[in-house]
Design an enzyme around this catalytic site. Sequence first.
Site, short mmCIF file in Angstrom:
data_model
loop_
_atom_site.label_atom_id
_atom_site.label_comp_id
_atom_site.label_asym_id
_atom_site.label_seq_id
_atom_site.Cartn_x
_atom_site.Cartn_y
_atom_site.Cartn_z
CG HIS A 44 -2.03 1.53 1.12
ND1 HIS A 44 -3.09 0.82 1.54
CD2 HIS A 44 -1.88 2.02 1.06
CE1 HIS A 44 -4.15 1.75 1.74
NE2 HIS A 44 -3.37 3.06 0.66
CD GLU A 71 -4.21 -2.12 0.56
OE1 GLU A 71 -5.16 -3.21 0.61
OE2 GLU A 71 -3.13 -2.71 1.84
CG HIS A 191 -8.34 -2.24 9.30
ND1 HIS A 191 -7.25 -1.07 7.55
CD2 HIS A 191 -8.13 -2.11 9.48
CE1 HIS A 191 -6.54 -0.69 8.86
NE2 HIS A 191 -7.46 -0.96 10.11
#
Length: 237
Positions: A44, A71, A191
């Site tokens: 990310h 991401e 998450h």
Amino acid sequence: MSTKLSVNINKVATIRNARGGNNPDVLQVALDCERFGAQGITVHPRPDERHIRYQDVRDLKPRLTTEFNIEGNPISEFIALVLENRPTQVTLVPDGHDQITSNHGWDTKTHLNFLTDVTARFREAGIRVSIFVNADEEMVDYAARAGADRVELYTEPYAAAYATDPGSAIAPFIRAAEAARTFGLGLNAGHDLSLQNLAYFHQQIPWLDEVSIGHALICDALYFGLEETIKRYLACL
């Protein structure tokens, strides 16, 4: 089809960046994760490059042999990076510049036109598109309307409530997952999934395509070692 484990290596890059140099070696850790059984690697990159750097993405792409998932917030620099490197999957996340970590999914209804345009660009390049959403059937619906291949369910609310009431914690995620299946979308999740809550999540939603796990997995690796930790997460799936 089994659920794939994609290891998010951002925290490895955070440790490296804290001292400069190349210890730990982010590329080598990614290759070791694959060797230990992970079926994907997630990064990310953020604009401030406080963990994964844009150059890390360029270094990783030619060396990885499993699925590569990039991401992030689809600002112009991110879009260019993804199109340059063409990962297996891009996950669109609505991060602000000052966020410590992702803390909500897209309002896919409000941002439908933007997400439709971005999704089309990536899909034209042969990249699978996943949109990060809260466990909300309407948001899943509009992700499908935007042309996404998958949604990734933001699972922090599940993780926070799991210890006190697993049934209530999972309920909205089951509804959202069923909506994704109804709309023909693949299903990812991520998450705050951990060794404590992942197995139950997977048992209740066994048609998950992929989970992306970073922070908890790297923390567990401090105690169990990276290879053993990956084996434990795979066992949850």
